[in-house]
Scaffold this active site. Structure first.
Site, PDB file in Angstrom:
ATOM      1  N   ASP A   1       0.472  -0.959   0.353  1.00 42.15           N
ATOM      2  CA  ASP A   1      -0.008   0.760   0.110  1.00 42.15           C
ATOM      3  C   ASP A   1       0.445   1.351   0.152  1.00 42.15           C
ATOM      4  O   ASP A   1      -0.111   2.876  -0.211  1.00 42.15           O
ATOM      5  CB  ASP A   1      -1.152   0.008   0.855  1.00 42.15           C
ATOM      6  CG  ASP A   1      -2.346  -0.584   0.972  1.00 42.15           C
ATOM      7  OD1 ASP A   1      -2.666  -1.893  -0.329  1.00 42.15           O
ATOM      8  OD2 ASP A   1      -3.197  -1.235   2.075  1.00 42.15           O
TER       9      ASP A   1
ATOM     10  N   ASP B   1      -5.006  30.785 -37.983  1.00 43.81           N
ATOM     11  CA  ASP B   1      -4.953  29.794 -36.778  1.00 43.81           C
ATOM     12  C   ASP B   1      -6.417  29.744 -36.243  1.00 43.81           C
ATOM     13  O   ASP B   1      -7.041  27.772 -36.575  1.00 43.81           O
ATOM     14  CB  ASP B   1      -3.886  29.568 -36.598  1.00 43.81           C
ATOM     15  CG  ASP B   1      -2.972  28.757 -37.343  1.00 43.81           C
ATOM     16  OD1 ASP B   1      -2.847  28.634 -38.972  1.00 43.81           O
ATOM     17  OD2 ASP B   1      -1.394  29.698 -37.527  1.00 43.81           O
TER      18      ASP B   1
ATOM     19  N   GLY C   1      -6.501  16.027 -35.261  1.00 41.15           N
ATOM     20  CA  GLY C   1      -7.856  15.570 -35.879  1.00 41.15           C
ATOM     21  C   GLY C   1      -7.991  15.972 -37.740  1.00 41.15           C
ATOM     22  O   GLY C   1      -8.354  14.828 -37.882  1.00 41.15           O
ATOM     23  N   MET C   2      -7.823  17.619 -37.454  1.00 40.51           N
ATOM     24  CA  MET C   2      -7.432  17.983 -39.210  1.00 40.51           C
ATOM     25  C   MET C   2      -6.816  17.066 -39.942  1.00 40.51           C
ATOM     26  O   MET C   2      -6.707  16.449 -41.069  1.00 40.51           O
ATOM     27  CB  MET C   2      -6.906  19.342 -38.973  1.00 40.51           C
ATOM     28  CG  MET C   2      -8.537  19.978 -38.651  1.00 40.51           C
ATOM     29  SD  MET C   2      -9.893  19.062 -39.963  1.00 40.51           S
ATOM     30  CE  MET C   2      -9.510  19.979 -41.315  1.00 40.51           C
TER      31      MET C   2
END
Lengths: 465, 508, 508, 465
Positions: free
Chosen positions: C36, C294, C429-430
């Protein structure tokens, strides 16, 4: 077929100034993607190559389908044999990429050193067994989007003049035939009975595939069948063009292609406004219907319905002013649509103004101004960007549509801009895409209003104007 | 002719414009066909410059070809002199002016008669020099011009600055991470008590170039741009220069020690050893990263390095010497300076490749199959194809080389940034690797929750094809919206027409 | 019981240990079963701490369960007192000690008899508090303890510092980008002429806590940790505090203006407006990025934000107000502070989600289909599944939240870093999007050059299956080496045996 | 079958100190990946969950196959009904993930509150119709890798006791059968004739699939057929275990599984050294051959050949000292191999030392020390890390093999370390992978030598020891 009525009210100027636009070899960026089995070879210097790579940002994919034939000192000084050099390069391209066609893009340099591309191509085509199309997309004679015009004009010559029978099919590249076998089914399938009887119609102008489908469907609704598109998705599927066919262009920068279709292939040009905006699209369909002797139906309702759906955008620009610095030759069509939306437009800069080919569009612009009760714009050919910027400051313009070189500096000075080049790449044609045009146009306005509230209007100190 | 899919260095005129537009209040006139002024676009879009690029094209078209260029060029020079009142106008030759064999020198002489500003013809031949060589030459040319001018007028200042001082030479517009490197170099100089006498060309006024000789020494951080100017100043004034790129912990220390030597040789009395030790062991995190468990796991991994001379050489040394990574191949596209590169890296790599043919480099990488690549944007593409991670360490520039956040490659913060770059390059690969090892384990049928766009609507074959043309990124959304539209209208089947009707209706 | 695939906030003892181990020379004793004490691993591996973590486990096993814990715990406390001579030992309760209902307070009393150092029982119940609440409480408890002690001994210093000064409260070990945030906050305070009286707990000595009241005000940059201590100091000494997180251009300005107000209320005479304007418009690049082309392209794009209160609220405001991005949903897992979060973000987003169930959040993202996510590592995984890019803006921490290079989220450099994060999230993503649009265009048969590992060797079916188990990352190399091995030995076929023989032979 | 000879020369101590190792629930990290159709449900607190997620870095994939049943205050105070709660969770798991088996991992908390998992499981299994296996991988009784032992011991009970006939097959989950159909072909196909006749042999211990294949092939070379592995790749393919079968473990931490196999399933355990290092692998094969009455062949040559190929690594560590702080119970086997490589080893820390199960390995260690002429190590059970670090400083150790908590701080003080946990995850078993062990072991040495030359030995100021 070309309208003769000059819209007298429009004011034309030619400033012959220093202006920025893209080099016409830019067309490679979209044409090599549009024509899937092509290879584009730009014959020029490092200046051309670096432009495509760095300013146009043309991406290199896994298997590139465009390249430079970079001219070195030996080529310029004519110490090397052009034919042998091009043969070496094209042999390698054939081996590595195996395209259905190689398109040679001539440049300023090939013009100045008077390289005889048109003379070399047929010989090499015969020797290599692969079609070679030659286009002079040079910056001495053309601007930006006119590059497409030079390529399409060259391809007109390669369109079959009768339906491809089994025999001719055999003559085509057998691998490509194998690969494309059965592809025809992809096209919109309709039974012939849905169409009116009319002389075949071929459209010209490079559009993204979904837009081709949309425009084809719009005409189908009127019972009009589009026999083919130039360019097609594949070089091996160029449309048949017979003498007497009707042809119509979808882009305002295709005057050379139009002329070639009329003069060389004896087709009849339908000179219509361009299908940009609901007003332009309706006028375009009506003009085509009229030429083919078909009665248009439901167009007024359709246009009205589109306008209604655009209202949320239109209200953002109504009463505002727009200024075109001039870049991609779409300026007249866009200005006409935006004026119809309620904008004012004091100036349309444009690199080149073909008053004959754009006659119907100019007439519609003039009519639109009259109907909207706004002054007609001054159309400035070959503008001077420095002078334009002074005029923009003086006129306190709400939105400037400009090339990439000026967008950020204008924004930093608190002036809203939109890149003209985005309209070249976006899907803007037809009823359906009118929304996309306004999405682009209103974006800086939507955006910058809130920034002004934050006090972020001007971001340069003591800007020298 | 050369079949080229990619260019590592740009054409000569880009180099000239990078220098001229870096200076304050200098304007360049290009003699070229329309569209060749895309340098403006690069400044505005890549570097996000807030100002109009001080470059004007005097365009060559059929008319000009027929009538001759002189009048137009001279007009444009005198016009800009009036409009912008620059200190200097640089007439920039292009591939077109080279072929036309125009007597640009004569144009400049003509223009000078009518202008208040200085006018200079950049002495570069398009076909002989790359962007980098042209930039180096143009910088030297402008420095030489203003030193000569001041000398002639008796305006050269006497003596040196009181405290040790430096000119930082070679920081320029559109340089790979140059802006942040410059900040870091200034901080480094401040840390070791060296005053910055000048930074050129970025942000400098040509009128102040006459003060360059007042510095104790010149620092040339990049191999590609600045050496010619430093050599000129050495010959002219005996100014020493330091040309060790302070990239990586070891080379930064070597650069600082060299500065110590140069300063002390001129009567200074400095000792930077304690500073170096403190930075190395405790302030910079790079040496600690090297020793840490994270980096231990990189030991012996294979890498390929490719880029300009400066960055490829420095990176090779860092990977090999500081991180225990095996550099199987180190390469550069700066062919003209091949010998220097070989001298720098041969000790630290198995193989050297000097080439500007991206195909040859891609093939070498495919053969070597390294665990990571450190290269240019081109090698990043190659890496994507081969599924090998690539960290970008060198121009040709890309918008991502102009980050908004602070990311220098030089100095001690640079060592931290490079350590991150290395670590992330390898771990991204590892993550992929883990996904591949374990990704195939979901062999039980998965019952998806809330993440599926599937439905019971029928799509016609044509509509399905049309849907497939839509990028995957938005396809799900369009599919869902279209189906909603169809259900609302009780359509039993989705046709292409329905798709576009839906788009018009909901603005999908 | 709760079915949990993921935990946004850790257990209470982690919070206590983050505080105790942030202080200099404070040791923590955990009363827990073996294993732990993984907090030590997190310090060593995630934060790359160079020092041994000052946490010792007094382990609970069957023996201890049978015989009672007191002796062992007290022994361990006195032992550490001797071995490490800490200023303070914090006895840290755990889930185990909570269930066992041990009288830890009594252990502490017993231990104090024999120790030179102070001994304190952290007052946190495992089942009632999260990591963040426990950290907040423990910090308050320690501050209160030392203030009370100094008061009792009459050692509280009188009066305020001469110049305006601040205590920065809440910078702690294993905090999300806390180290760099702290540097940036110190720079910001220096820029506006405010002295840093203390930073707590990170690097502070408990013996100096008595000096806290000398500062003019407290700054609590994070909502989660520090407020309780600041409240205590306010009640005890009437010290004002500023709890506006200086993240984003607008909120940073608001924080500075609030500081101005607080300073001037105490007799200061400062005006930071010019500083704010200069930083906003010209020094920080974030406002300019917002205005640049941009960012214009991000206008109206949809985003989902999820994280801790501090970062999710700040990010929502930045995206909505500064970048024109539509935040469709903003959410937090800090359920206990729900009202504050709603107050902060409701104006800037369409929908608010308060939940610590990662499944609910994933489902909401799937429904919304945003263009980008700004969330935790968990949302990054969700994004991968849905192919939506995700920028990580909040704990739970991950090794990538401890970059070597400088990456603050707060202050003006923080605004730059956040702008990069936003830009890169969307452009990645683009890029994907573009690849998908155009990737399908290579319809001609490709003739690969130099990048293929294909060959004419025969692989048995078993060997082929075995090869397929090898990660793609190294598969090509192993295939090639095996084939080379087989050819060298004239093997006509590659069997599984041949594969492993090849591995032994060449060490592939 | 267990060797009785105690290697008297070894010195055993039990320090009962404060030491760091991982919690035994760690085993979930590799077992859920190994058993593809399983789902692991850890019944414990946030402390357990945060450990797996954050310190073990168990990744969440698209479809996670492990989760926490997080106990809340109501569970602890017994206000809630354990059966109903577990039923609710397992029903959801069945619906969402549809595993072939759910493995309940008990923790310290379930021990302390005496939750009767073994009692609840059969009832819920019957109600839900999905097998539920229960393992008490708690930190009160076990350390790190022993978690695997508790799971395998529980699974022993689920192995079929006779070959699965067509009828029994039907009883299994039909979907999984469908999915797994034909998979058997993946296994190494050999004709029965290649094998010697021997009593069936089942191996136990979780290894990556390629290592399973390698070890199976090594035994096949001797004509020995491995009838099955526990665990198998899929729960639905657990090996058949009949009374009288031979069993053998490949990992040193499986004493409970071994005992269960012997007592409950009446199998015969082959107590061999473990197949780590060429020496261990050879001894392992020899012992198995001997038990099955097969004459081993070519092993000496094979071992020699492997040693030869390892020489480049061995020369880096020969004569150097290694210190095991104790973590994953692989310590004895690794120390024995490294001593055979020529290292010295003053101390082997180990959380738990089962002298019976590891008897053959301990004997080999003692023999190895004798043959190499080095002192035997002190084996310290439940070591005290603080004291160990003092001993490491005092003895100037060349390499410390340690858990993750101490690695970076030791490195910062100029002491070479290797994570013990890497040996848990890496492929280290058998002849082929001996190289991988040495690759790991030598990495810090190869690495840090050059850093020392740079003066980067110690990276802390005034380090307090």
């Amino acid at each position: 077929m070309i309208a003769d009525t000059q819209p007298q009210a429009l004011n034309f100027e030619c400033e012959t100034g220093n202006y920025h636009t893209f080099c016409p070899i830019s067309c490679v960026a979209w044409l090599y993607q549009k024509i899937e089995d092509s290879f584009f070879l730009v014959i020029g210097t490092k200046t051309c190559g670096y432009f495509l790579q760095n300013a146009m940002g043309v991406m290199i994919f896994a298997e590139p389908r465009y390249a430079m034939a970079e001219l070195e000192e030996g080529d310029i000084s004519a110490q090397l044999n052009d034919y042998e050099e091009l043969k070496r390069l094209c042999t390698q391209i054939k081996r590595d990429r195996n395209p259905s066609v190689i398109v040679w893009i001539g440049t300023c340099t090939t013009e100045i050193i008077k390289m005889d591309l048109e003379g070399l191509a047929p010989k090499l085509e015969a020797e290599l067994g692969i079609p070679i199309v030659t286009a002079r997309a040079n910056g001495l004679d053309y601007a930006f989007t006119q590059g497409e015009d030079t390529v399409l004009a060259a391809m007109v010559q390669r369109c079959p003049d009768k339906p491809v029978g089994e025999v001719e099919k055999e003559e085509r590249n057998s691998i490509s035939k194998l690969l494309n076998f059965g592809r025809k089914k992809e096209d919109v399938a309709v039974t012939e009975s849905e169409y009116a009887k009319h002389t075949p119609l071929v459209m010209f102008g490079s559009l993204p595939d979904p837009v081709v489908t949309q425009l084809t469907l719009e005409l189908k609704k009127q019972g009009i069948k589009v026999s083919g598109w130039l360019p097609s998705k594949r070089y091996t599927e160029l449309p048949v063009i017979e003498e007497g066919y009707f042809v119509s262009g979808v882009n305002p920068f295709l005057s050379r292609t139009a002329t070639t279709l009329m003069r060389r292939r004896k087709t009849k040009l339908i000179g219509a406004p361009f299908p940009i905006g609901p007003d332009g699209t309706r006028a375009w369909i009506e003009k085509i219907c009229s030429a083919l002797g078909v009665e248009p139906k439901g167009l007024a309702e359709r246009e009205a319905q589109i306008w209604e759906s655009l209202e949320e955008y239109v209200k953002l620009i109504r009463g505002k002013s727009v200024f075109f610095m001039g870049d991609n030759l779409l300026e007249i069509s866009l200005a006409r649509f935006l004026i119809r939306c309620g904008m004012t437009c004091p100036e349309i800069g444009i690199p080149y103004m073909d008053k004959r080919y754009q006659a119907a569009e100019l007439a519609l612009l003039e009519k639109t101004c009259r109907e909207m009760g706004v002054p007609t714009p001054t159309i400035v050919e070959k503008p001077d960007n420095y002078n334009q910027i002074q005029r923009i400051y003086a006129q306190d313009i709400d939105l400037v549509i400009t090339g990439m070189a000026h967008a950020n500096p204008l924004e930093a000075r608190g002036i809203n801009t939109k890149w003209s080049v985005e309209f070249t790449f976006a899907q803007i044609h037809g009823f359906t895409n009118a929304r996309d045009v306004l999405e682009l146009v209103t974006r800086p306005l939507r955006r910058n209003n809130s920034l002004k509230d934050l006090g972020w209007g001007k971001l340069v100190k003591d800007a020298k104007v | 002719m050369k079949l080229a899919y990619w260019m590592y260095a740009g054409p000569a005129h880009i180099g000239t414009l990078r220098i001229s537009s870096s200076f304050k209040n200098v304007h360049a006139i290009m003699h070229a066909p329309i569209g060749d002024d895309y340098f403006n676009v690069m400044r505005s879009m890549l570097e996000r410059d807030r100002n109009f690029t001080p470059v004007t094209i005097s365009s060559v078209d059929r008319n000009v070809l027929a009538r001759g260029s002189q009048e137009k060029v001279v007009d444009n020079i005198t016009r800009k002199d009036t409009e912008e009142t620059p200190d200097l106008i640089v007439l920039t030759p292009t591939c077109t002016s080279s072929i036309l064999q125009e007597d640009l020198a004569n144009f400049v002489q003509r223009a000078q008669i009518d202008t208040k500003c200085d006018v200079l013809l950049a002495d570069v031949n398009h076909y002989r020099f790359t962007e980098l060589q042209a930039a180096d030459r143009t910088l030297q040319q402008i420095v030489q011009y203003y030193i000569a001018k001041a000398k002639k007028k008796g305006q050269l200042p006497e003596g040196k600055t009181e405290k040790p001082s430096v000119n930082i030479i070679g920081i320029s517009s559109l340089g790979f991470h140059n802006q942040h490197d410059c900040i870091e170099l200034k901080r480094l100089m401040a840390d070791i008590g060296v005053e910055v006498n000048a930074v050129i060309p970025e942000g400098a006024s040509v009128l102040e170039l006459k003060n360059l000789p007042r510095a104790w020494f010149n620092l040339v951080p990049y191999r590609e741009i600045g050496l010619m100017a430093a050599e000129f100043l050495k010959e002219e004034f005996g100014m020493p220069y330091v040309d060790i790129t302070p990239m990586g912990v070891v080379e930064t220390a070597r650069c600082i020690r060299k500065i110590q030597e140069v300063v002390n040789a001129q009567g200074g009395d400095v000792n930077y050893e304690e500073f170096i030790e403190n930075q190395t062991l405790y302030v910079s995190q790079a040496a600690w990263f090297s020793r840490s468990i994270d980096c231990q796991n990189l030991t012996g991994k294979k890498a390929v390095v490719f880029g300009d001379n400066t960055h490829a050489a420095a990176m090779t040394k860092i990977l090999s010497r500081e991180m225990g990574i095996q550099v199987v191949m180190a390469g550069t596209y700066c062919k003209a300076d091949e010998k220097w590169f070989r001298d720098q890296v041969s000790e630290y790599c198995d193989e050297v490749l000097i080439s500007d043919d991206n195909g040859a480099i891609a093939d070498a990488i495919a053969r070597i199959e390294p665990s990571a690549i450190f290269g240019t944007q081109m090698e990043r593409h190659v890496g994507k194809r081969l599924r090998i991670p690539c960290g970008v360490i060198s121009a040709p520039i890309h918008v991502q080389d102009f980050p908004i956040g602070y990311k220098p490659f030089l100095g001690y913060e640079g060592t931290n940034q490079v350590a991150d770059l290395v670590y992330n390059s390898f771990t991204l690969g590892m993550e992929d690797h883990l996904l591949e090892i374990f990704g195939g384990h979901d062999t039980k049928e998965v019952i998806t929750r809330g993440m599926s766009a599937d439905s019971d609507m029928n799509w016609t074959k044509e509509a399905q094809l049309e849907l497939n043309k839509i990028p995957g990124f938005v396809r799900g959304k369009i599919k869902r919206n279209t189906e909603k539209f169809a259900r609302d209208r009780n359509l039993s089947e989705i046709t292409v027409e329905a798709m576009y009707a839906a788009k018009e209706s909901v603005g999908a």
